[in-house]
Scaffold this motif. Structure first.
Motif, PDB file in Angstrom:
ATOM      1  N   ALA A 180      19.538   8.483   9.991  1.00  0.00           N
ATOM      2  CA  ALA A 180      18.596   8.949   8.842  1.00  0.00           C
ATOM      3  C   ALA A 180      18.201   7.807   7.987  1.00  0.00           C
ATOM      4  N   GLU A 181      19.041   7.017   7.575  1.00  0.00           N
ATOM      5  CA  GLU A 181      18.981   5.821   6.817  1.00  0.00           C
ATOM      6  C   GLU A 181      18.175   4.804   7.770  1.00  0.00           C
ATOM      7  N   ALA A 182      18.568   4.685   8.981  1.00  0.00           N
ATOM      8  CA  ALA A 182      17.586   3.791   9.816  1.00  0.00           C
ATOM      9  C   ALA A 182      16.070   4.234   9.816  1.00  0.00           C
ATOM     10  N   ALA A 183      15.871   5.581   9.990  1.00  0.00           N
ATOM     11  CA  ALA A 183      14.795   6.096   9.924  1.00  0.00           C
ATOM     12  C   ALA A 183      13.991   5.830   8.616  1.00  0.00           C
ATOM     13  N   ALA A 184      14.616   6.077   7.685  1.00  0.00           N
ATOM     14  CA  ALA A 184      14.017   5.955   6.267  1.00  0.00           C
ATOM     15  C   ALA A 184      13.438   4.330   6.257  1.00  0.00           C
ATOM     16  N   ARG A 185      14.383   3.302   6.725  1.00  0.00           N
ATOM     17  CA  ARG A 185      13.989   2.057   6.526  1.00  0.00           C
ATOM     18  C   ARG A 185      12.918   1.713   7.483  1.00  0.00           C
ATOM     19  N   PHE A 186      12.880   2.275   8.593  1.00  0.00           N
ATOM     20  CA  PHE A 186      11.707   1.909   9.359  1.00  0.00           C
ATOM     21  C   PHE A 186      10.450   2.572   8.802  1.00  0.00           C
ATOM     22  N   GLU A 187      10.383   3.657   8.207  1.00  0.00           N
ATOM     23  CA  GLU A 187       9.220   4.182   7.682  1.00  0.00           C
ATOM     24  C   GLU A 187       8.982   3.208   6.343  1.00  0.00           C
ATOM     25  N   LEU A 188       9.745   2.697   5.706  1.00  0.00           N
ATOM     26  CA  LEU A 188       9.565   1.901   4.638  1.00  0.00           C
ATOM     27  C   LEU A 188       8.906   0.555   5.148  1.00  0.00           C
ATOM     28  N   GLU A 189       9.642   0.028   6.175  1.00  0.00           N
ATOM     29  CA  GLU A 189       8.859  -1.227   6.997  1.00  0.00           C
ATOM     30  C   GLU A 189       7.567  -1.183   7.453  1.00  0.00           C
ATOM     31  N   LEU A 190       7.381   0.171   8.011  1.00  0.00           N
ATOM     32  CA  LEU A 190       6.102   0.185   8.275  1.00  0.00           C
ATOM     33  C   LEU A 190       4.962   0.319   7.199  1.00  0.00           C
ATOM     34  N   GLU A 191       5.422   1.222   6.083  1.00  0.00           N
ATOM     35  CA  GLU A 191       4.572   1.475   4.955  1.00  0.00           C
ATOM     36  C   GLU A 191       4.213  -0.021   4.608  1.00  0.00           C
ATOM     37  N   ASN A 192       5.290  -0.985   4.405  1.00  0.00           N
ATOM     38  CA  ASN A 192       5.123  -2.233   3.968  1.00  0.00           C
ATOM     39  C   ASN A 192       4.193  -3.119   4.797  1.00  0.00           C
ATOM     40  N   SER A 193       4.377  -2.998   6.070  1.00  0.00           N
ATOM     41  CA  SER A 193       3.480  -3.577   6.817  1.00  0.00           C
ATOM     42  C   SER A 193       1.937  -3.221   6.584  1.00  0.00           C
ATOM     43  N   GLY A 194       1.814  -1.936   6.438  1.00  0.00           N
ATOM     44  CA  GLY A 194       0.409  -1.408   6.262  1.00  0.00           C
ATOM     45  C   GLY A 194      -0.121  -2.201   4.801  1.00  0.00           C
ATOM     46  N   LEU A 195       0.846  -1.916   3.992  1.00  0.00           N
ATOM     47  CA  LEU A 195       0.399  -2.466   2.486  1.00  0.00           C
ATOM     48  C   LEU A 195      -0.036  -4.122   2.712  1.00  0.00           C
ATOM     49  N   ARG A 196       0.807  -4.816   3.380  1.00  0.00           N
ATOM     50  CA  ARG A 196       0.426  -6.464   3.605  1.00  0.00           C
ATOM     51  C   ARG A 196      -0.759  -6.336   4.064  1.00  0.00           C
ATOM     52  N   GLN A 197      -1.045  -5.556   5.326  1.00  0.00           N
ATOM     53  CA  GLN A 197      -2.524  -5.632   5.996  1.00  0.00           C
ATOM     54  C   GLN A 197      -3.731  -5.487   5.095  1.00  0.00           C
ATOM     55  N   ALA A 198      -3.258  -4.203   4.110  1.00  0.00           N
ATOM     56  CA  ALA A 198      -4.287  -3.674   3.250  1.00  0.00           C
ATOM     57  C   ALA A 198      -4.682  -4.945   2.279  1.00  0.00           C
ATOM     58  N   LEU A 199      -3.641  -5.511   1.738  1.00  0.00           N
ATOM     59  CA  LEU A 199      -3.578  -6.888   0.800  1.00  0.00           C
ATOM     60  C   LEU A 199      -4.267  -7.970   1.291  1.00  0.00           C
ATOM     61  N   GLN A 200      -3.975  -8.231   2.802  1.00  0.00           N
ATOM     62  CA  GLN A 200      -4.901  -9.345   3.254  1.00  0.00           C
ATOM     63  C   GLN A 200      -6.024  -9.182   3.314  1.00  0.00           C
ATOM     64  N   ALA A 201      -6.768  -7.962   3.867  1.00  0.00           N
ATOM     65  CA  ALA A 201      -8.000  -7.459   4.011  1.00  0.00           C
ATOM     66  C   ALA A 201      -8.485  -7.518   2.708  1.00  0.00           C
ATOM     67  N   GLN A 202      -8.038  -7.284   1.282  1.00  0.00           N
ATOM     68  CA  GLN A 202      -8.550  -7.462   0.032  1.00  0.00           C
ATOM     69  C   GLN A 202      -8.771  -8.814  -0.172  1.00  0.00           C
ATOM     70  N   ARG A 203      -7.729  -9.637  -0.002  1.00  0.00           N
ATOM     71  CA  ARG A 203      -7.755 -11.236  -0.188  1.00  0.00           C
ATOM     72  C   ARG A 203      -8.868 -11.683   0.403  1.00  0.00           C
ATOM     73  N   ASP A 204      -9.279 -11.571   1.909  1.00  0.00           N
ATOM     74  CA  ASP A 204     -10.377 -12.051   2.720  1.00  0.00           C
ATOM     75  C   ASP A 204     -11.628 -11.327   1.958  1.00  0.00           C
ATOM     76  N   LEU A 205     -11.799 -10.196   1.609  1.00  0.00           N
ATOM     77  CA  LEU A 205     -12.781  -9.659   0.910  1.00  0.00           C
ATOM     78  C   LEU A 205     -13.146 -10.491  -0.393  1.00  0.00           C
TER      79      LEU A 205
END
Length: 197
Positions: A96-121
């Motif tokens: 369960a902890e590993a699943a929660a960690r994976f969810e957080l990493e996945l969300e963090n990756s999505g946020l990084r991509q969104a931030l990079q898209a905003q920086r490019d814009l």
């Protein structure tokens, strides 16, 4: 340009799907390798225990996408807590902890991509703003050159004087022998020049 952006978006989506499928496949391969290493132990327990273990593995299969914890991290809580819960409960907690960690990493990756898209814009918009400022500066210089050329032209000097006196465009056109459009331009330039410091 738009087609290139769509192609880039499609490539990024394909790469994300590839990484997601790879993340799904790796824990299953590791679990299959671990179960392949202990078939003799399940044979010694009997077929009922093997069926129960397969049933438990099928129940936990929805967590197979989560990254597996490292052996050091899994053994550390057991060594720190002498009256730890049963091994099955700690394994479920670790999953369960590993699943929660994976969810957080996945969300963090999505946020990084969104931030990079905003920086490019923002970078693209800043480039456009800089270009517009340069164009505006060039237009102002051209307007100033036109005003100074009209003001220094002898045929319009009388019209500029009449405009400064407050005559309208029709009267300026009649007295100076210029067209009404030229008189209006001289009148507008005279008003603009009067408003300047």
């Amino acid at each position: 340009m738009r087609e290139a952006l769509w192609l880039l978006a499609a490539l990024l989506a394909a790469y994300a799907a590839f990484e997601f499928l790879r993340a799904l496949r790796l824990p299953r391969e590791a679990a299959a390798g671990a179960s392949g290493a202990t078939p003799s132990g399940t044979g010694a327990q009997g077929p009922v225990a093997a069926v129960a273990e397969d049933q438990k593995r099928d129940d936990d299969d929805f967590l197979a996408y989560a990254p597996l914890p490292s052996p050091a991290a899994a053994s550390a809580p057991a060594s720190l807590a002498p009256d730890a819960p049963a091994p099955g409960a700690s394994a479920a907690l670790a999953e369960a902890e590993a699943a929660a960690r994976f969810e957080l990493e996945l969300e963090n990756s999505g946020l990084r991509q969104a931030l990079q898209a905003q920086r490019d814009l923002v970078a693209l918009q800043q480039t456009e703003i800089d270009r517009l400022v340069e164009d505006l500066t060039a237009l102002r210089e051209e307007l100033d050159n036109q005003v100074s050329s009209v003001a220094s032209s002898p045929e319009y000097s009388e019209a500029m004087v009449l405009a400064a006196q407050g005559l309208n465009a029709e009267m300026i056109a009649e007295r100076c022998g210029i067209t009404l459009a030229e008189a209006e331009l001289v009148l507008a330039l005279g008003r603009g020049g009067a408003g300047r410091p």
